[in-house]
Design an enzyme around this catalytic site. Sequence first.
Site, PDB file in Angstrom:
ATOM      1  CG  ASP A   1      16.155  -7.595   4.548  1.00  0.00           C
ATOM      2  OD1 ASP A   1      15.922  -8.692   5.075  1.00  0.00           O
ATOM      3  OD2 ASP A   1      15.342  -7.008   3.813  1.00  0.00           O
TER       4      ASP A   1
ATOM      5  NE  ARG B   1      13.037  -6.590   0.645  1.00  0.00           N
ATOM      6  CZ  ARG B   1      11.755  -6.913   0.603  1.00  0.00           C
ATOM      7  NH1 ARG B   1      11.248  -7.471  -0.473  1.00  0.00           N
ATOM      8  NH2 ARG B   1      10.963  -6.684   1.607  1.00  0.00           N
TER       9      ARG B   1
ATOM     10  NE  ARG C   1      18.984 -37.177   5.630  1.00  0.00           N
ATOM     11  CZ  ARG C   1      17.837 -37.434   6.260  1.00  0.00           C
ATOM     12  NH1 ARG C   1      17.432 -36.676   7.260  1.00  0.00           N
ATOM     13  NH2 ARG C   1      17.087 -38.441   5.879  1.00  0.00           N
TER      14      ARG C   1
ATOM     15  N   GLY D   1       0.792  -1.226   0.000  1.00  0.00           N
ATOM     16  CA  GLY D   1       0.000   0.000   0.000  1.00  0.00           C
ATOM     17  C   GLY D   1       0.822   1.273   0.000  1.00  0.00           C
TER      18      GLY D   1
ATOM     19  CG  HIS E   1       7.710 -14.561   7.656  1.00  0.00           C
ATOM     20  ND1 HIS E   1       7.607 -15.334   6.515  1.00  0.00           N
ATOM     21  CD2 HIS E   1       7.555 -13.274   7.266  1.00  0.00           C
ATOM     22  CE1 HIS E   1       7.365 -14.533   5.485  1.00  0.00           C
ATOM     23  NE2 HIS E   1       7.326 -13.294   5.908  1.00  0.00           N
TER      24      HIS E   1
HETATM   25  O1  F6P Z   1      12.712  -7.036   4.235  1.00  0.00           O
HETATM   26  C1  F6P Z   1      12.449  -7.952   5.237  1.00  0.00           C
HETATM   27  C2  F6P Z   1      12.018  -9.276   4.682  1.00  0.00           C
HETATM   28  O2  F6P Z   1      11.823 -10.168   5.760  1.00  0.00           O
HETATM   29  C3  F6P Z   1      12.960  -9.871   3.645  1.00  0.00           C
HETATM   30  O3  F6P Z   1      14.112 -10.456   4.215  1.00  0.00           O
HETATM   31  C4  F6P Z   1      12.040 -10.831   2.946  1.00  0.00           C
HETATM   32  O4  F6P Z   1      12.469 -11.083   1.621  1.00  0.00           O
HETATM   33  C5  F6P Z   1      10.718 -10.119   2.956  1.00  0.00           C
HETATM   34  O5  F6P Z   1      10.779  -9.144   3.982  1.00  0.00           O
HETATM   35  C6  F6P Z   1       9.523 -10.988   3.192  1.00  0.00           C
HETATM   36  O6  F6P Z   1       8.381 -10.214   3.083  1.00  0.00           O
HETATM   37  P1  F6P Z   1       6.924 -10.731   3.469  1.00  0.00           P
HETATM   38  O7  F6P Z   1       6.777 -10.592   4.956  1.00  0.00           O
HETATM   39  O8  F6P Z   1       6.017  -9.840   2.724  1.00  0.00           O
HETATM   40  O9  F6P Z   1       6.828 -12.161   3.065  1.00  0.00           O
END
Ligand code: F6P
Length: 358
Positions: A140, A184, A175, A78, A282
């Site tokens: 990041d 990112r 393994r 947004g 996450h």
């Molecule tokens: O910029 C923070 C981040 O966690 C990145 O490392 C990752 O690519 C992206 O956001 C993930 O975004 P979303 O929460 O929209 O999946």
Amino acid sequence: MTKRIGILTSGGDCAGLNATIRAATLRAAQEGWTMVGIRNGTAGLMATPPLAEVLEPSRCDAQMLRLGGTILGTTNKGNPFKFPMPDGRVKDRANEVVAGYHALDLDALIGIGGDGSLAILRAIAARGGLNLVGIPKTIDNDVAMTEVAIGHSTAVLAATQALDNLQPTAASHERVMVLEVMGRDAGHIAIAAGIAGGADVVLIPEIPWHLDSVVAQLGRIKADGRNFALVIVAEAVPDEAGRKVASRDAEGKRRYGGVGHEVAARLAKATGAETRVTVLGHVQRGGAPDPRDRLMGAAFGVHAVELIRDGKFDRMVAWWNRRVVDVPLEKVVARSRTVDPVGPLVTTARGLGICLGD
Ligand code: F6P
């Protein structure tokens, strides 16, 4: 005159945001000022009436310091300049954000965000003449002009703990374990956690990688009598065709994810090793902030209010050379900070015999 300061979190959440909000609120209270918490980033200012509430210093206790996420809510969708409307059109709603600032009778705004959010907030502030101070946050750690962004340290902890947990199971089953981490276009999480967690291979977007180099590293490990390995891969590492593995979200924004599977499949094919993949996702963003993110949040929150006291706007607080400083937002939003391919972490990794894929 009593000052009213708005504070919002914008972009992806991370650990340490509440510690930052708390610090700013407590420091503002020392001046006798009111801190207004704005809900869901710029969306809260766009709403009529704005979604906001006064943050009482008495509620900013130590429990808040320990809380992951953001009590204010946030969004990484947004963009007010290109806001997606229900009928599929995009609309410039930046003036509504400016109107929300005035409706709340704010004297200044603290925006806690990554490079993308800070660029948007700066453009809105320029359009509406708002008094903006930025605070860098992102797991990041790619915000320019600061060595540290809030949230990175806790994300590195999560990735390091993942390697700690993968090691025994890798050894038990002989393994090659591939761990894909976020970040990112920057490999800061991968290189830091790779060193701290004892990875054998670290692949980051800043250093082009070749399958042969990684295969040779696995061969050396095997020749030394060890039959397992740990590989950490940053999400924006290119695949065999040189492309970053990504999908598009509803707004058409690129979302990385999946290169770990590709790396593992190529390693399995080339070496015959059994591979498994963990995509950490996450987990790196949630959880309680580690002490460093609490400390940075505290230092940044306090300094942001002191900038407002001194009438210094259009600036971002930053950590540079073991000092809290502030820098022009103009310089921050012009570029991002990726891993220096000849910097100290890369040199350290090479000195440990970690393969960087080149
Ligand atoms: O910029 C923070 C981040 O966690 C990145 O490392 C990752 O690519 C992206 O956001 C993930 O975004 P979303 O929460 O929209 O999946």
